[in-house]
Design a protein around this motif. Structure first.
Motif, PDB file in Angstrom:
ATOM      1  N   MET A  94       0.979  -1.270  -0.081  1.00 27.30           N
ATOM      2  CA  MET A  94       0.011   0.043   0.087  1.00 27.30           C
ATOM      3  C   MET A  94       0.847   1.186  -0.070  1.00 27.30           C
ATOM      4  SD  MET A  94      -2.888   1.119   2.627  1.00 27.30           S
ATOM      5  CE  MET A  94      -1.685   1.153   4.007  1.00 27.30           C
ATOM      6  N   LYS A  95       0.562   2.200  -0.868  1.00 26.16           N
ATOM      7  CA  LYS A  95       1.404   3.383  -0.964  1.00 26.16           C
ATOM      8  C   LYS A  95       0.277   4.671  -1.008  1.00 26.16           C
ATOM      9  CE  LYS A  95       4.918   1.014  -3.542  1.00 26.16           C
ATOM     10  NZ  LYS A  95       5.702   0.944  -4.856  1.00 26.16           N
ATOM     11  N   CYS A  96       0.692   5.815  -0.249  1.00 33.67           N
ATOM     12  CA  CYS A  96      -0.032   6.755  -0.339  1.00 33.67           C
ATOM     13  C   CYS A  96       0.770   8.132  -0.874  1.00 33.67           C
ATOM     14  CB  CYS A  96      -0.770   7.175   1.008  1.00 33.67           C
ATOM     15  SG  CYS A  96      -1.697   8.631   0.998  1.00 33.67           S
ATOM     16  N   THR A  97       0.072   8.897  -1.890  1.00 34.34           N
ATOM     17  CA  THR A  97       0.860   9.866  -2.185  1.00 34.34           C
ATOM     18  C   THR A  97      -0.266  11.131  -2.408  1.00 34.34           C
ATOM     19  OG1 THR A  97       0.299   9.419  -4.711  1.00 34.34           O
ATOM     20  CG2 THR A  97       2.418   8.720  -3.908  1.00 34.34           C
ATOM     21  N   VAL A  98       0.271  12.420  -2.274  1.00 30.08           N
ATOM     22  CA  VAL A  98      -0.556  13.574  -2.090  1.00 30.08           C
ATOM     23  C   VAL A  98       0.036  14.406  -3.402  1.00 30.08           C
ATOM     24  CG1 VAL A  98      -1.455  15.507  -1.109  1.00 30.08           C
ATOM     25  CG2 VAL A  98      -1.124  13.492   0.208  1.00 30.08           C
ATOM     26  N   PRO A  99      -0.598  14.348  -4.484  1.00 29.74           N
ATOM     27  CA  PRO A  99      -0.029  15.090  -5.726  1.00 29.74           C
ATOM     28  C   PRO A  99      -0.113  16.496  -5.340  1.00 29.74           C
ATOM     29  CG  PRO A  99      -1.247  13.519  -6.555  1.00 29.74           C
ATOM     30  CD  PRO A  99      -1.377  13.434  -5.267  1.00 29.74           C
ATOM     31  N   GLN A 100       0.918  17.457  -5.609  1.00 29.67           N
ATOM     32  CA  GLN A 100       0.917  19.102  -5.127  1.00 29.67           C
ATOM     33  C   GLN A 100       0.537  19.484  -6.465  1.00 29.67           C
ATOM     34  OE1 GLN A 100       1.776  19.908  -2.108  1.00 29.67           O
ATOM     35  NE2 GLN A 100       1.759  17.555  -1.680  1.00 29.67           N
ATOM     36  N   ILE A 101      -0.669  19.420  -6.751  1.00 30.98           N
ATOM     37  CA  ILE A 101      -1.218  20.199  -7.616  1.00 30.98           C
ATOM     38  C   ILE A 101      -2.541  21.228  -7.402  1.00 30.98           C
ATOM     39  CG2 ILE A 101      -0.539  18.578  -9.595  1.00 30.98           C
ATOM     40  CD1 ILE A 101      -3.506  17.571  -9.545  1.00 30.98           C
ATOM     41  N   SER A 102      -2.762  22.031  -7.959  1.00 30.77           N
ATOM     42  CA  SER A 102      -4.172  22.852  -7.591  1.00 30.77           C
ATOM     43  C   SER A 102      -5.360  22.227  -8.036  1.00 30.77           C
ATOM     44  CB  SER A 102      -3.926  24.078  -8.317  1.00 30.77           C
ATOM     45  OG  SER A 102      -5.136  25.112  -8.045  1.00 30.77           O
ATOM     46  N   TRP A 103      -5.998  21.406  -7.358  1.00 36.47           N
ATOM     47  CA  TRP A 103      -7.262  20.690  -7.852  1.00 36.47           C
ATOM     48  C   TRP A 103      -8.394  21.538  -8.116  1.00 36.47           C
ATOM     49  CZ3 TRP A 103      -7.466  15.176  -8.108  1.00 36.47           C
ATOM     50  CH2 TRP A 103      -6.164  14.575  -7.619  1.00 36.47           C
ATOM     51  N   HIS A 104      -8.621  22.382  -7.158  1.00 34.38           N
ATOM     52  CA  HIS A 104      -9.787  23.531  -7.415  1.00 34.38           C
ATOM     53  C   HIS A 104      -9.406  24.878  -6.780  1.00 34.38           C
ATOM     54  CE1 HIS A 104     -13.229  20.917  -8.433  1.00 34.38           C
ATOM     55  NE2 HIS A 104     -12.508  20.060  -7.788  1.00 34.38           N
ATOM     56  N   ASN A 105      -8.049  25.334  -7.643  1.00 35.16           N
ATOM     57  CA  ASN A 105      -7.615  26.654  -7.235  1.00 35.16           C
ATOM     58  C   ASN A 105      -7.441  26.928  -5.574  1.00 35.16           C
ATOM     59  OD1 ASN A 105      -7.773  27.313  -9.875  1.00 35.16           O
ATOM     60  ND2 ASN A 105      -9.977  28.060  -9.627  1.00 35.16           N
ATOM     61  N   LYS A 106      -6.789  25.792  -5.062  1.00 37.72           N
ATOM     62  CA  LYS A 106      -6.531  25.829  -3.755  1.00 37.72           C
ATOM     63  C   LYS A 106      -7.867  25.922  -2.776  1.00 37.72           C
ATOM     64  CE  LYS A 106      -1.720  27.459  -4.070  1.00 37.72           C
ATOM     65  NZ  LYS A 106      -0.710  28.627  -3.936  1.00 37.72           N
ATOM     66  N   ASP A 107      -9.079  25.705  -3.306  1.00 34.72           N
ATOM     67  CA  ASP A 107     -10.144  25.836  -2.357  1.00 34.72           C
ATOM     68  C   ASP A 107     -10.410  24.438  -1.828  1.00 34.72           C
ATOM     69  OD1 ASP A 107     -10.530  28.563  -2.845  1.00 34.72           O
ATOM     70  OD2 ASP A 107     -11.863  28.217  -4.550  1.00 34.72           O
ATOM     71  N   PRO A 108     -11.342  24.298  -0.988  1.00 34.01           N
ATOM     72  CA  PRO A 108     -11.757  22.916  -0.469  1.00 34.01           C
ATOM     73  C   PRO A 108     -12.120  22.049  -1.635  1.00 34.01           C
ATOM     74  CG  PRO A 108     -12.462  24.664   1.167  1.00 34.01           C
ATOM     75  CD  PRO A 108     -11.912  25.314  -0.382  1.00 34.01           C
ATOM     76  N   VAL A 109     -11.817  20.930  -1.497  1.00 35.41           N
ATOM     77  CA  VAL A 109     -12.434  19.570  -2.426  1.00 35.41           C
ATOM     78  C   VAL A 109     -13.471  19.064  -1.614  1.00 35.41           C
ATOM     79  CG1 VAL A 109     -11.890  17.853  -3.778  1.00 35.41           C
ATOM     80  CG2 VAL A 109     -10.130  19.589  -3.402  1.00 35.41           C
ATOM     81  N   LEU A 110     -14.697  19.324  -2.161  1.00 35.41           N
ATOM     82  CA  LEU A 110     -15.841  18.697  -1.261  1.00 35.41           C
ATOM     83  C   LEU A 110     -16.289  17.274  -1.492  1.00 35.41           C
ATOM     84  CD1 LEU A 110     -18.135  21.788  -1.135  1.00 35.41           C
ATOM     85  CD2 LEU A 110     -16.124  21.301   0.696  1.00 35.41           C
ATOM     86  N   SER A 111     -15.859  16.710  -2.599  1.00 38.34           N
ATOM     87  CA  SER A 111     -16.385  15.538  -3.270  1.00 38.34           C
ATOM     88  C   SER A 111     -15.399  15.000  -4.163  1.00 38.34           C
ATOM     89  CB  SER A 111     -17.783  15.447  -3.376  1.00 38.34           C
ATOM     90  OG  SER A 111     -18.077  14.112  -3.725  1.00 38.34           O
ATOM     91  N   LEU A 112     -15.372  13.697  -4.296  1.00 39.79           N
ATOM     92  CA  LEU A 112     -14.773  13.161  -5.520  1.00 39.79           C
ATOM     93  C   LEU A 112     -15.474  11.728  -5.682  1.00 39.79           C
ATOM     94  CD1 LEU A 112     -12.647  10.784  -4.223  1.00 39.79           C
ATOM     95  CD2 LEU A 112     -11.014  12.760  -4.036  1.00 39.79           C
ATOM     96  N   ASP A 113     -15.119  11.124  -6.999  1.00 38.76           N
ATOM     97  CA  ASP A 113     -15.542   9.792  -7.260  1.00 38.76           C
ATOM     98  C   ASP A 113     -14.886   9.235  -8.253  1.00 38.76           C
ATOM     99  OD1 ASP A 113     -17.446   7.527  -6.986  1.00 38.76           O
ATOM    100  OD2 ASP A 113     -18.622   8.257  -8.602  1.00 38.76           O
ATOM    101  N   VAL A 114     -14.645   7.943  -8.369  1.00 39.50           N
ATOM    102  CA  VAL A 114     -13.768   7.250  -9.238  1.00 39.50           C
ATOM    103  C   VAL A 114     -15.048   6.509 -10.235  1.00 39.50           C
ATOM    104  CG1 VAL A 114     -11.977   5.576  -9.970  1.00 39.50           C
ATOM    105  CG2 VAL A 114     -12.008   6.711  -7.912  1.00 39.50           C
ATOM    106  N   HIS A 115     -14.661   6.554 -11.541  1.00 37.49           N
ATOM    107  CA  HIS A 115     -15.594   5.871 -12.534  1.00 37.49           C
ATOM    108  C   HIS A 115     -15.537   4.597 -12.596  1.00 37.49           C
ATOM    109  CE1 HIS A 115     -17.243   5.027 -16.940  1.00 37.49           C
ATOM    110  NE2 HIS A 115     -18.489   5.439 -16.035  1.00 37.49           N
ATOM    111  N   SER A 116     -16.635   3.597 -12.710  1.00 39.66           N
ATOM    112  CA  SER A 116     -16.340   2.104 -12.474  1.00 39.66           C
ATOM    113  C   SER A 116     -15.572   1.530 -13.516  1.00 39.66           C
ATOM    114  CB  SER A 116     -17.778   1.574 -12.583  1.00 39.66           C
ATOM    115  OG  SER A 116     -18.505   1.871 -13.735  1.00 39.66           O
ATOM    116  N   VAL A 117     -15.591   2.219 -14.822  1.00 40.21           N
ATOM    117  CA  VAL A 117     -14.912   1.544 -16.045  1.00 40.21           C
ATOM    118  C   VAL A 117     -13.533   2.574 -15.973  1.00 40.21           C
ATOM    119  CG1 VAL A 117     -14.843   1.044 -18.412  1.00 40.21           C
ATOM    120  CG2 VAL A 117     -16.926   1.023 -17.123  1.00 40.21           C
TER     121      VAL A 117
END
Length: 606
Positions: free
Chosen positions: A1-24
């Motif tokens: 198991m490995k955990c990484t935190v990509p240092q990118i601006s996901w939402h202009n440094k605003d809080p990320v409130l939700s996410l989801d992974v597509h089944s395919v």
């Protein structure tokens, strides 16, 4: 198991409130991720798993929301259909398309993927906090701050049911994989279960009686609350069903171990056979729990000893449930992620110190190799697993299916037997019904049916316009056109009645009451028609032998030319006068002066 935190601006440094992974997945190593943030954007990402690291690349940026996006969820189907909800109470369904949409994407040509608005669902009055799709992707449930949860028909874009019995914010919703019930979790400290078809609340749990030991050593039952109140510092309580539908996991739970004891944060686990009380709890050593997501993949049980043939697997292992497989659950607390399975009570993994502020959501990939976690600090964590690290995928063998539910038949298989054969059963029932009409079609229209109209009298039951001329041609030949007046256009069914005056021109019994069909015979108006019975006989004789028409016409012409002894020859009328005697009997018979006299006394006497 490995955990990484990509240092990118996901939402202009605003809080990320939700996410989801597509089944395919895009490819076995590339996954499509959707995220919603406080900047009112919905962003599509591609996460690529590499050796020892993961890379993230943006695919599309959707900017139609006007307020923060609280939740995003992919439909569990092959097509890319995403639902996102915001603080305006709007739910937008996004569908992928081949060409860019200039109105929705400022620089659409620069993105690899393009999306359009498929539908917009409007029904909530305030912020929508959670969404969940049905297993077939045809329905959706949403929970909002207006104390309601709504069941949506996605194909029609309308509301199926409005669940309005909540007393506070609805912060979590879940749809049963077996499509029987839906669950909601509210700030009023209630977990409610609703029937999908009727929308009625079939179960509501808030408290649980638990034994407590007093100071004198006696044991008594005390009602304890199961969930936190509205002072919990989170906007979501995302509950979830297990992939087989046997269990319901509800976060934000409490557990009182004794009088004066400290409250423990747990995740309550309910069985679908009894939603009135939890069957066991998953303890959380950290803070309160806010979200639970189950891995879609089922795994084999971990065996400490070689399995014994003829004995159920769960009896040979220390498992919590009578299931021949393991299910892995990820629980998000305020600041860490805990991994549980159904084979033990304690968590087998813990990931912490990955974000500076509280977590908001988490999601699994379908193959169980990727786990994504979002946070209010504006970053997302990527947790990856190697092949076989969580276990060997479970595939029920034929022997386990034959042994029944206790020896390897999953709830998913049970649901398949209840739901999947229902469609073929209808198709099998419809197939004979559709095949019967062709088999009966030669028998339903019998041969004697079209032959019945010719057997009846032509005056009593006239045949349809399409069949009548054919029957007349088959029965008799018409007289020559010079001796018989031509029939009027469009009056084919009344042809036999027009032949009667031609046959009975010399009958002196009563004046004619019907206008003749031809104006070339002036004397025909002064001669009465025969009685109906004689008229039928003469018309039938005329049809049997067409030469009688010629004889009757010659006799009538001879009588008209004899001289002054004949009534018709006293004053031979001029050519335009034949219309005058034709009107006289019509006016006399239908005169309004004579008819009211017998009718008025009849009404008075009555």
């Amino acid at each position: 198991m490995k955990c990484t935190v990509p240092q990118i601006s996901w939402h202009n440094k605003d809080p990320v409130l939700s996410l989801d992974v597509h089944s395919v997945p895009i490819t076995p190593e590339h996954y499509r991720i959707a995220s919603g943030g406080n900047d009112s954007h919905v962003v599509m990402w591609e996460v690529t798993l590499t050796e020892g690291d993961s890379t993230v690349e943006v695919l599309a940026d959707l900017t139609h929301h006007l307020k923060p996006v609280n939740v995003v969820r992919f439909a569990p189907i092959k097509d890319i259909l995403l639902a996102s909800a915001d603080d305006d109470g709007h739910i937008i369904l996004w569908r992928r398309q081949d060409h860019p949409n200039i109105m929705l994407e400022m620089d659409g040509a620069d993105f690899r993927e393009h999306y359009c608005i498929h539908k917009t669902l409007r029904g909530h009055l305030q912020d929508v906090y959670d969404l969940c799709w049905s297993a077939d992707g045809a329905h959706l449930i949403s929970g909002a701050v207006d104390n309601t949860a709504i069941l949506w028909d996605v194909q029609k874009g309308v509301k199926m049911q409005i669940l309005s019995c909540h007393e506070s914010f609805v912060q979590g919703v879940a749809w049963d994989p077996l499509n029987k019930v839906v669950a909601t979790l509210s700030c009023d400290r209630h977990c409610r279960i609703f029937n999908v078809q009727t929308g009625k609340c079939i179960s509501k749990v808030q408290k649980l009686k638990m034994p407590h030991t007093k100071e004198d050593g006696t044991v008594e039952e005390k009602a304890c609350r199961l969930f936190h109140d509205d002072t919990l510092q989170t906007f979501c309580r995302r509950l979830s069903f297990t992939p087989d539908g046997t269990l319901l996991l509800a976060p934000a739970g409490l557990l009182e171990t004794g009088p004066g004891a400290k409250l423990e944060n747990v995740v309550h686990v309910f069985s679908r056979h009894d939603f009135s009380r939890p069957v066991f709890c998953l303890p959380s050593t950290d803070k309160y729990t806010i979200a639970v997501r189950c891995c879609p993949t089922l795994y084999k049980l971990r065996m400490r000893h070689p399995p014994e043939p003829g004995k159920p697997l769960w009896e040979q292992t220390h498992t919590l449930l009578k299931l021949p497989y393991r299910m892995v659950m990820a629980v998000a607390t305020r600041c860490s992620v805990l991994l549980y399975d159904t084979q033990q009570e304690a968590p087998f993994a813990r990931i912490s110190n990955i974000h500076f502020t509280r977590l908001t959501d988490l999601s699994w990939s379908r193959d169980g190799r990727l786990l994504m976690v979002s946070s209010t600090d504006g970053f997302c964590s990527v947790i990856t697993f190697d092949d076989g690290e969580l276990g060997e995928p479970y595939l029920p063998s034929d022997e386990q299916r034959e042994q029944g539910d206790c020896n390897g038949n999953t709830a998913t298989d049970t649901a398949a037997r209840e739901s999947v054969p229902a469609a073929p059963a209808q198709s099998q029932a419809e197939t004979p019904a559709q095949a019967q009409p062709p088999a009966k079609s030669p028998v339903q229209p019998p041969a004697p049916a079209p032959a019945q109209p010719p057997a009846k009298s032509p005056v009593q039951s006239p045949a349809p316009p399409q069949q009548r001329p054919q029957e007349q041609k088959a029965s008799t030949d018409p007289p020559p056109s010079s001796e018989r007046p031509p029939p009027a256009a469009g009056d084919a069914p009344r042809t036999p009645s027009r032949r009667v005056p031609l046959v009975t021109l010399s009958s002196p019994r009563r004046p004619a009451a019907r206008t003749p069909s031809s104006a070339a015979e002036p004397a025909a108006e002064e001669v009465a028609e025969p009685e109906p019975q004689e008229q039928e006989q003469e018309s039938m004789e005329a049809e049997d032998d067409g030469t009688q028409l010629v004889l009757h016409l010659e006799e009538t012409t001879r009588e008209l030319d004899e001289g002054p002894g004949s009534p018709a020859a006293v004053e031979p009328p001029p050519q335009p006068s034949p219309r005058t005697p034709r009107r006289v009997p019509l006016v006399t018979l239908s005169s309004p002066k004579r008819s009211p006299k017998p009718r008025t006394p009849a009404k008075t006497d009555g």
